[in-house]
Design a protein around this motif. Structure first.
Motif, mmCIF file in Angstrom:
data_model
loop_
_atom_site.group_PDB
_atom_site.id
_atom_site.type_symbol
_atom_site.label_atom_id
_atom_site.label_comp_id
_atom_site.label_asym_id
_atom_site.label_seq_id
_atom_site.Cartn_x
_atom_site.Cartn_y
_atom_site.Cartn_z
ATOM 1 N N GLY A 1 9.120 53.999 44.954
ATOM 2 C CA GLY A 1 8.659 54.152 46.328
ATOM 3 C C GLY A 1 9.763 54.610 47.262
ATOM 4 N N ILE A 2 10.318 55.801 47.123
ATOM 5 C CA ILE A 2 9.794 56.830 46.225
ATOM 6 C C ILE A 2 10.919 57.433 45.386
ATOM 7 C CG2 ILE A 2 7.810 57.518 47.636
ATOM 8 C CD1 ILE A 2 11.036 59.500 47.769
ATOM 9 N N ALA A 3 10.525 58.219 44.366
ATOM 10 C CA ALA A 3 11.481 59.051 43.649
ATOM 11 C C ALA A 3 11.569 60.395 44.373
ATOM 12 C CB ALA A 3 11.018 59.263 42.206
ATOM 13 N N ASN A 4 12.778 60.800 44.688
ATOM 14 C CA ASN A 4 13.039 62.011 45.457
ATOM 15 C C ASN A 4 12.838 63.253 44.577
ATOM 16 O OD1 ASN A 4 14.176 64.090 46.962
ATOM 17 N ND2 ASN A 4 15.979 62.929 47.542
ATOM 18 N N ILE A 5 11.972 64.171 44.979
ATOM 19 C CA ILE A 5 11.696 65.343 44.135
ATOM 20 C C ILE A 5 12.914 66.270 44.010
ATOM 21 C CG2 ILE A 5 9.236 65.294 44.646
ATOM 22 C CD1 ILE A 5 9.699 67.825 46.397
ATOM 23 N N TRP A 6 13.871 66.134 44.902
ATOM 24 C CA TRP A 6 15.055 66.976 44.839
ATOM 25 C C TRP A 6 16.113 66.400 43.891
ATOM 26 C CZ3 TRP A 6 13.748 71.289 47.245
ATOM 27 C CH2 TRP A 6 12.828 71.222 48.296
ATOM 28 N N ALA A 7 15.875 65.214 43.370
ATOM 29 C CA ALA A 7 16.865 64.550 42.514
ATOM 30 C C ALA A 7 16.725 64.929 41.045
ATOM 31 C CB ALA A 7 16.750 63.031 42.660
#
Length: 305
Positions: free
Chosen positions: A78-84
């Motif tokens: 909450g949340i996983a960063n899409i840029w990571a």
């Protein structure tokens, strides 16, 4: 559309009505996290939500630590960063967790915020388009491992366009730093079937000045981020309310403070407004104190709200 093998009603049942959003766990030793997650499971909370920051544990590795320490508790990012991580790595990692831990993982995804994204060398200008493209790439990923069903996906969504995307392409939305009024608006955008799981920050303190001071320390970061302030302006909060750590009215709308019964009343407010699941974030100076506050809330039967 979200994967049809995961029934929405079943996912809501798995999540439970009340869960925990644990802001301080990422900095704690893994040994403490394992014990804390197992205790939260024993207290009756349905889901444990954990965030991701540039200075904390990587989201999927973090989820694996917690899944390995529990038997029934759902673990959600909450949340996983899409840029990571790229979409292929995200899909493969989430599916591996979903298969290994008997369907107890929920993949919460978000676009994060401009300063964090820029620091990673990416362009934040079109977050909804970026999320849509990311979901397209996830859907196109071929996963060759054993997989009874793909991991459910949810989006960190505040405003209508991201909420609409959550409803069209995922299993639901996980709004953060929101009011009960926002929950009602989010439900109207998502429709009746998608999962709506707002976060609710709480302070177990009946002294108004002290409780609001604690709340303002927490809120100061978020009131400096346009994603949150623009959402609050959409809800009618103006600059007078957003300045200086937030007006008393805004503080009280964002952070529920007081005795356990007052906290439970706020949780019920979200549920009555259309939430399926409420993630309670107990503000505390240490992970140990957070866990003690959760014990107090569990003894007051918050999980049966």
């Amino acid at each position: 559309m979200p994967d049809g093998s995961i029934d929405a009603a079943e996912l809501k049942r798995r999540l439970g009505r009340v869960g925990v959003w644990a802001s301080t766990l990422s900095g704690a030793p893994a040994s403490f996290e394992r014990e804390a997650a197992a205790e939260m499971e024993g207290l009756g909370f349905g889901t444990l939500w954990v965030g991701e920051s540039p200075k904390g544990k990587e989201a999927l590795a973090h989820a694996a630590i917690l899944l390995g320490a529990t038997q029934q508790l759902m673990i959600a990012t909450g949340i996983a960063n899409i840029w990571a991580r790229d979409p292929v790595a995200a899909t493969n990692g989430a599916n591996a967790l979903e298969e290994a831990f008997d369907g107890r993982f929920v993949f919460g995804l978000g676009v994060s915020h401009a300063p964090t994204v820029s620091a990673r060398g990416h362009d934040y200008r079109r977050p909804v388009s970026a999320m849509r493209a990311y979901l397209d790439a996830m859907d196109a990923t071929e996963y060759e491992g054993p997989l009874p069903e793909p991991a459910p996906r949810m989006l960190a969504a505040l405003r209508p366009r991201m909420l609409e995307l959550a409803g069209q392409r995922t299993h639901g939305a996980h709004p953060y730093f929101v009011t009960v009024e926002h929950t009602a608006r989010a439900r109207a955008v998502l429709g009746p079937d998608r999962v709506l799981a707002p976060e609710q920050t709480v302070v177990l303190d009946t002294d108004p000045d002290r409780a609001r001071q604690t709340a303002r320390r927490f809120m100061s970061l978020y009131l400096g981020l346009p994603n949150y302030t623009n959402n609050l302006r959409d809800l009618g909060w103006d600059d007078r309310h957003l300045a200086d750590g937030g007006s008393d009215e805004l503080v009280d709308a964002i952070v529920a403070w007081g005795d356990p019964e007052t906290i439970i009343e706020r949780v019920r407010g979200h549920l009555d407004a259309g939430a399926d699941h409420v993630c309670v974030q107990a503000l505390a100076d240490t992970p140990e104190r957070m866990l003690e506050d959760l014990r107090t809330l569990a003894r007051s039967d918050v999980v049966s709200s």
